[in-house]
Scaffold this motif. Structure first.
Motif, PDB file in Angstrom:
ATOM      1  N   ARG A   2       0.830  -1.207   0.000  1.00 12.68           N
ATOM      2  CA  ARG A   2       0.000   0.000   0.000  1.00 12.68           C
ATOM      3  C   ARG A   2       0.859   1.249   0.000  1.00 12.68           C
ATOM      4  NH1 ARG A   2      -2.515   3.542  -1.378  1.00 12.68           N
ATOM      5  NH2 ARG A   2      -3.980   4.732  -0.193  1.00 12.68           N
ATOM      6  N   GLY A   3       0.615   2.098  -0.993  1.00 14.22           N
ATOM      7  CA  GLY A   3       1.306   3.377  -1.083  1.00 14.22           C
ATOM      8  C   GLY A   3       2.609   3.349  -1.859  1.00 14.22           C
ATOM      9  N   ASP A   4       3.000   2.169  -2.387  1.00  6.93           N
ATOM     10  CA  ASP A   4       4.281   2.125  -3.098  1.00  6.93           C
ATOM     11  C   ASP A   4       4.212   2.775  -4.476  1.00  6.93           C
ATOM     12  OD1 ASP A   4       2.963   0.166  -4.606  1.00  6.93           O
ATOM     13  OD2 ASP A   4       4.548  -1.328  -4.372  1.00  6.93           O
ATOM     14  N   GLY A   5       3.030   3.197  -4.896  1.00  6.14           N
ATOM     15  CA  GLY A   5       2.892   3.904  -6.169  1.00  6.14           C
ATOM     16  C   GLY A   5       3.016   5.410  -6.053  1.00  6.14           C
ATOM     17  N   ASP A   6       3.003   5.920  -4.824  1.00  4.26           N
ATOM     18  CA  ASP A   6       3.095   7.368  -4.632  1.00  4.26           C
ATOM     19  C   ASP A   6       4.459   7.880  -5.087  1.00  4.26           C
ATOM     20  OD1 ASP A   6       0.553   7.312  -3.598  1.00  4.26           O
ATOM     21  OD2 ASP A   6       1.175   7.597  -1.516  1.00  4.26           O
ATOM     22  N   GLY A   7       4.447   8.879  -5.922  1.00  6.37           N
ATOM     23  CA  GLY A   7       5.674   9.480  -6.420  1.00  6.37           C
ATOM     24  C   GLY A   7       5.493   9.947  -7.852  1.00  6.37           C
ATOM     25  N   TRP A   8       6.397  10.789  -8.281  1.00  6.04           N
ATOM     26  CA  TRP A   8       6.322  11.378  -9.610  1.00  6.04           C
ATOM     27  C   TRP A   8       7.111  10.580 -10.623  1.00  6.04           C
ATOM     28  CZ3 TRP A   8       2.876  15.077 -10.357  1.00  6.04           C
ATOM     29  CH2 TRP A   8       2.450  15.830  -9.264  1.00  6.04           C
ATOM     30  N   VAL A   9       6.613  10.540 -11.839  1.00  7.78           N
ATOM     31  CA  VAL A   9       7.323  10.031 -13.001  1.00  7.78           C
ATOM     32  C   VAL A   9       7.566  11.236 -13.894  1.00  7.78           C
ATOM     33  CG1 VAL A   9       7.116   8.611 -15.083  1.00  7.78           C
ATOM     34  CG2 VAL A   9       6.324   7.727 -12.874  1.00  7.78           C
ATOM     35  N   ILE A  10       8.753  11.354 -14.419  1.00  5.92           N
ATOM     36  CA  ILE A  10       9.095  12.474 -15.308  1.00  5.92           C
ATOM     37  C   ILE A  10       9.204  11.939 -16.729  1.00  5.92           C
ATOM     38  CG2 ILE A  10      10.758  14.309 -15.811  1.00  5.92           C
ATOM     39  CD1 ILE A  10      11.573  14.144 -12.829  1.00  5.92           C
ATOM     40  N   SER A  11       8.494  12.606 -17.625  1.00  2.00           N
ATOM     41  CA  SER A  11       8.517  12.172 -19.028  1.00  2.00           C
ATOM     42  C   SER A  11       9.833  12.588 -19.675  1.00  2.00           C
ATOM     43  CB  SER A  11       7.354  12.801 -19.801  1.00  2.00           C
ATOM     44  OG  SER A  11       7.618  14.159 -20.075  1.00  2.00           O
ATOM     45  N   ASP A  12      10.098  12.017 -20.836  1.00  2.00           N
ATOM     46  CA  ASP A  12      11.302  12.413 -21.563  1.00  2.00           C
ATOM     47  C   ASP A  12      11.222  13.860 -22.028  1.00  2.00           C
ATOM     48  OD1 ASP A  12       9.427  12.014 -23.566  1.00  2.00           O
ATOM     49  OD2 ASP A  12      10.636  10.587 -24.696  1.00  2.00           O
ATOM     50  N   ALA A  13      10.006  14.453 -21.995  1.00  2.00           N
ATOM     51  CA  ALA A  13       9.830  15.877 -22.332  1.00  2.00           C
ATOM     52  C   ALA A  13       9.934  16.770 -21.092  1.00  2.00           C
ATOM     53  CB  ALA A  13       8.485  16.093 -23.014  1.00  2.00           C
ATOM     54  N   GLY A  14      10.107  16.156 -19.908  1.00  2.00           N
ATOM     55  CA  GLY A  14      10.274  16.930 -18.682  1.00  2.00           C
ATOM     56  C   GLY A  14       9.004  17.196 -17.895  1.00  2.00           C
ATOM     57  N   THR A  15       7.858  16.660 -18.330  1.00  2.00           N
ATOM     58  CA  THR A  15       6.612  16.860 -17.588  1.00  2.00           C
ATOM     59  C   THR A  15       6.509  15.838 -16.455  1.00  2.00           C
ATOM     60  OG1 THR A  15       5.392  15.475 -19.143  1.00  2.00           O
ATOM     61  CG2 THR A  15       5.390  17.857 -19.558  1.00  2.00           C
ATOM     62  N   HIS A  16       5.848  16.252 -15.368  1.00  2.00           N
ATOM     63  CA  HIS A  16       5.686  15.398 -14.192  1.00  2.00           C
ATOM     64  C   HIS A  16       4.299  14.759 -14.189  1.00  2.00           C
ATOM     65  CE1 HIS A  16       9.133  17.785 -13.062  1.00  2.00           C
ATOM     66  NE2 HIS A  16       9.334  17.013 -12.004  1.00  2.00           N
ATOM     67  N   HIS A  17       4.250  13.467 -13.833  1.00  2.00           N
ATOM     68  CA  HIS A  17       3.006  12.707 -13.792  1.00  2.00           C
ATOM     69  C   HIS A  17       2.992  11.901 -12.505  1.00  2.00           C
ATOM     70  CE1 HIS A  17       2.295  13.695 -18.027  1.00  2.00           C
ATOM     71  NE2 HIS A  17       3.600  13.595 -18.115  1.00  2.00           N
ATOM     72  N   TRP A  18       1.870  11.988 -11.767  1.00  5.89           N
ATOM     73  CA  TRP A  18       1.760  11.329 -10.475  1.00  5.89           C
ATOM     74  C   TRP A  18       1.491   9.837 -10.639  1.00  5.89           C
ATOM     75  CZ3 TRP A  18       3.316  12.177  -5.837  1.00  5.89           C
ATOM     76  CH2 TRP A  18       2.790  11.459  -4.769  1.00  5.89           C
ATOM     77  N   GLY A  19       2.244   9.035  -9.882  1.00  8.35           N
ATOM     78  CA  GLY A  19       2.022   7.599  -9.841  1.00  8.35           C
ATOM     79  C   GLY A  19       3.180   6.838 -10.451  1.00  8.35           C
ATOM     80  N   ARG A  20       3.987   6.227  -9.602  1.00 10.97           N
ATOM     81  CA  ARG A  20       5.172   5.497 -10.078  1.00 10.97           C
ATOM     82  C   ARG A  20       4.802   4.327 -10.987  1.00 10.97           C
ATOM     83  NH1 ARG A  20       7.717   3.371  -5.441  1.00 10.97           N
ATOM     84  NH2 ARG A  20       9.343   2.685  -6.866  1.00 10.97           N
ATOM     85  N   HIS A  21       3.593   3.784 -10.825  1.00 10.05           N
ATOM     86  CA  HIS A  21       3.132   2.654 -11.638  1.00 10.05           C
ATOM     87  C   HIS A  21       1.960   3.060 -12.537  1.00 10.05           C
ATOM     88  CE1 HIS A  21       5.649   0.297  -8.998  1.00 10.05           C
ATOM     89  NE2 HIS A  21       4.988   0.770  -7.966  1.00 10.05           N
ATOM     90  N   GLY A  22       1.790   4.350 -12.738  1.00 16.94           N
ATOM     91  CA  GLY A  22       0.657   4.865 -13.488  1.00 16.94           C
ATOM     92  C   GLY A  22      -0.411   5.372 -12.535  1.00 16.94           C
ATOM     93  N   ALA A  23      -1.507   5.831 -13.085  1.00 17.83           N
ATOM     94  CA  ALA A  23      -2.581   6.384 -12.268  1.00 17.83           C
ATOM     95  C   ALA A  23      -3.923   6.044 -12.908  1.00 17.83           C
ATOM     96  CB  ALA A  23      -2.421   7.902 -12.133  1.00 17.83           C
ATOM     97  N   ALA A  24      -4.978   6.168 -12.090  1.00 16.80           N
ATOM     98  CA  ALA A  24      -6.325   5.877 -12.586  1.00 16.80           C
ATOM     99  C   ALA A  24      -7.320   6.771 -11.869  1.00 16.80           C
ATOM    100  CB  ALA A  24      -6.680   4.410 -12.365  1.00 16.80           C
ATOM    101  N   GLY A  25      -8.415   7.061 -12.548  1.00 17.84           N
ATOM    102  CA  GLY A  25      -9.501   7.839 -11.963  1.00 17.84           C
ATOM    103  C   GLY A  25     -10.834   7.200 -12.280  1.00 17.84           C
TER     104      GLY A  25
END
Length: 163
Positions: A2-25
């Motif tokens: 639980r919670g091991d997905g929390d964190g940012w992923v940085i794209s090769d273009a430099g944008t930040h995206h939440w979720g080390r394993h992706g995200a869902a809504g």
């Protein structure tokens, strides 16, 4: 874990995206008294990423979760919704990026129905939760990612009768 997905992923273009394993809504729909459909939207807390905008309850996938599991869990955490009140209908990958180092990140929108307009309980990540008529969603200041995916999502839900 639980919670091991929390964190940012940085794209090769430099944008930040939440979720080390992706995200869902969760795009949750329910019938309005007039017979139309409403969707549950979250007004994001000012301190959050893209705060002050409207989007879907959601967040990071943990390593052991499917997008459906993560979206339903996040809807429970952020809106107080019981999983037994939701019927998952479909999933749509609404964003994908290449991360630094060559990995991939994606955001999956999970479409679900409820039999009625459910009561909600906002957590600290929301300033408000609101059932909004589908035709009124575009009139709100939307989270940029949700705004970009809303036309495609509307086309998908138009093909799924509300159950």
């Amino acid at each position: 874990m639980r919670g091991d997905g929390d964190g940012w992923v940085i794209s090769d273009a430099g944008t930040h995206h939440w979720g080390r394993h992706g995200a869902a809504g969760l795009l949750l729909r329910a019938p309005r008294p007039d017979g139309g459909a409403a969707v549950l939207l979250q007004h994001r807390a000012p301190w959050s990423h893209q705060g002050g905008t409207w989007g879907l309850p959601g967040g990071a996938l943990d390593s052991h979760e499917s997008p459906e599991q993560a979206a339903v869990r996040e809807a429970h955490e952020e809106a107080g919704l019981a999983d037994t009140a939701l019927r998952v209908r479909s999933t749509v990958v609404t964003a994908e990026i290449v991360a630094l180092g060559g990995g991939r990140w994606s955001y999956t929108t999970v479409i679900a129905d409820a039999a009625e307009l459910l009561d909600t309980v906002a957590n600290r990540e929301s300033t408000e939760l609101r059932w909004v008529a589908e035709e009124d969603v575009d009139g709100l200041p939307l989270h940029p990612g949700f705004a970009a995916s809303w036309p495609r999502l509307r086309a998908v839900i138009a093909e799924l009768p509300l159950e």
